[in-house]
Scaffold this motif. Structure first.
Motif, PDB file in Angstrom:
ATOM      1  N   ASP A  81       0.827  -1.211   0.000  1.00  0.00           N
ATOM      2  CA  ASP A  81       0.000   0.000   0.000  1.00  0.00           C
ATOM      3  C   ASP A  81       0.864   1.264   0.000  1.00  0.00           C
ATOM      4  OD1 ASP A  81      -2.359   1.407  -0.038  1.00  0.00           O
ATOM      5  OD2 ASP A  81      -2.698   1.288   2.124  1.00  0.00           O
ATOM      6  N   GLY A  82       0.319   2.314  -0.595  1.00  0.00           N
ATOM      7  CA  GLY A  82       0.968   3.621  -0.528  1.00  0.00           C
ATOM      8  C   GLY A  82       1.616   4.076  -1.828  1.00  0.00           C
ATOM      9  N   ARG A 140       0.356   7.700  -2.696  1.00  0.00           N
ATOM     10  CA  ARG A 140       0.890   8.756  -1.835  1.00  0.00           C
ATOM     11  C   ARG A 140       2.385   8.952  -2.066  1.00  0.00           C
ATOM     12  NH1 ARG A 140      -1.523   6.189   3.410  1.00  0.00           N
ATOM     13  NH2 ARG A 140      -1.875   4.532   1.891  1.00  0.00           N
ATOM     14  N   ARG A 179     -12.048   2.446  -8.301  1.00  0.00           N
ATOM     15  CA  ARG A 179     -11.179   3.578  -8.684  1.00  0.00           C
ATOM     16  C   ARG A 179     -11.481   4.050 -10.105  1.00  0.00           C
ATOM     17  NH1 ARG A 179      -5.332   2.495  -5.793  1.00  0.00           N
ATOM     18  NH2 ARG A 179      -6.205   1.883  -3.777  1.00  0.00           N
TER      19      ARG A 179
HETATM   20 MG    MG Z   1      -4.048   2.461  -0.659  1.00  0.00          MG
END
Ligand code: MG
Ligand code: IPE
Ligand code: IPE
Length: 244
Positions: free
Chosen positions: A17-18, A21, A68
């Motif tokens: 995850d990430g 970001r 998404r």
């Molecule tokens: Mg995520």
């Protein structure tokens, strides 16, 4: 790092995850984050197998990720379709078999389903490790699908109720894998997001505050040191004779 005297988890799960970001922090598009995440996965997974881990399960795309934008979903699907074959060839050296967990059907594009089937076929005789890639995967879905398979066998007289056990339930999941010993979720979120619910029952969990594209070999070493400090009790009591 030398892993000689360390406990090595047999089955590691990673919720990667990430990516978004990580890219945003650098003024880049989310797509660039996914590309960087995939590049990191290639290096990191080889390192993980070289340290003695036998099974690695990675969360690449959840059933919920179809919420998404079309642009992001299309980008990820193209990445799976165009980059996974090369990745699979690269893992040949480590003799790692690739399997997929998740429903191989729409809304997954046909091209992705074809690549998944080809890779499973190409790598099926590799015996030193397993890479389980979760795509169009949900933990609830997996348990419901297993329940349907079992119900159909019972209905057709091929399985009796007494033969369904906690141990052999694994056999009816998307892949028949051992339980997860160690779960890592990058990015700092402390949740499971519908990942391998049945297999995680006694996993140790680790939630580093680092985005997946930056989670490198040194970060994995740190994770393994943390795992080695855990006291896995599985419901028992460590020293039966104290503290009565
Ligand atoms: Mg995520
Ligand atoms: C994980 O990174 C990759 C997938 C879900 C495909 P994210 O895309 O969730 O990145 P963040 O959480 O938005 O930073
Ligand atoms: C979990 O990450 C799914 C993958 C890493 C593929 P998400 O980013 O989709 O999870 P939430 O939405 O933060 O729970």
């Amino acid at each position: 790092m030398d892993y000689k005297d360390l406990k090595i988890p047999n089955h590691v799960g990673i919720i990667m995850d990430g990516n978004g970001r990580w890219a945003k922090e650098r003024g880049m598009s989310r797509s660039k984050g996914h590309e960087a995440g995939f590049e990191n996965l290639k290096k990191l997974s080889e390192y993980i197998y070289s340290k003695g881990v036998k099974v690695l399960s990675i969360y690449a795309f959840s059933t919920e990720n179809f919420k998404r934008s079309k642009q992001e979903v299309d980008f990820l699907m193209n990445l799976f379709e165009n980059k996974f074959k090369e990745y699979s060839n690269r893992l040949k050296e480590k003799n790692v078999k690739i399997v997929f967990s998740g429903k191989k059907e729409a809304p997954l594009p046909n091209g992705v389903i074809r690549i998944m089937n080809e890779i499973e076929e190409d790598t099926k005789d590799r015996t030193d490790g397993i890479l389980n890639i979760c795509i169009n995967y949900g933990g609830h879905l997996e348990i419901v699908e297993a329940t349907k398979k079992i119900s159909a066998l019972v209905r057709d007289g091929k399985l009796s109720l007494d033969d369904i056990t906690e141990e052999n339930f694994y056999h009816y999941l998307f892949q028949d894998l051992p339980p997860i010993d160690f779960l890592i979720r990058t990015s700092g979120e402390i949740r499971i997001s519908n990942f391998m619910l049945y297999q995680l029952s006694y996993a140790e969990m680790y939630f580093p505050k680092i985005y997946f594209p930056a989670f490198d070999e040194d970060c994995f070493d740190e994770a393994i040191l943390a795992y080695n400090k855990r006291d896995r009790r599985f419901g028992g009591i460590k020293d039966e004779n104290t503290n009565h």
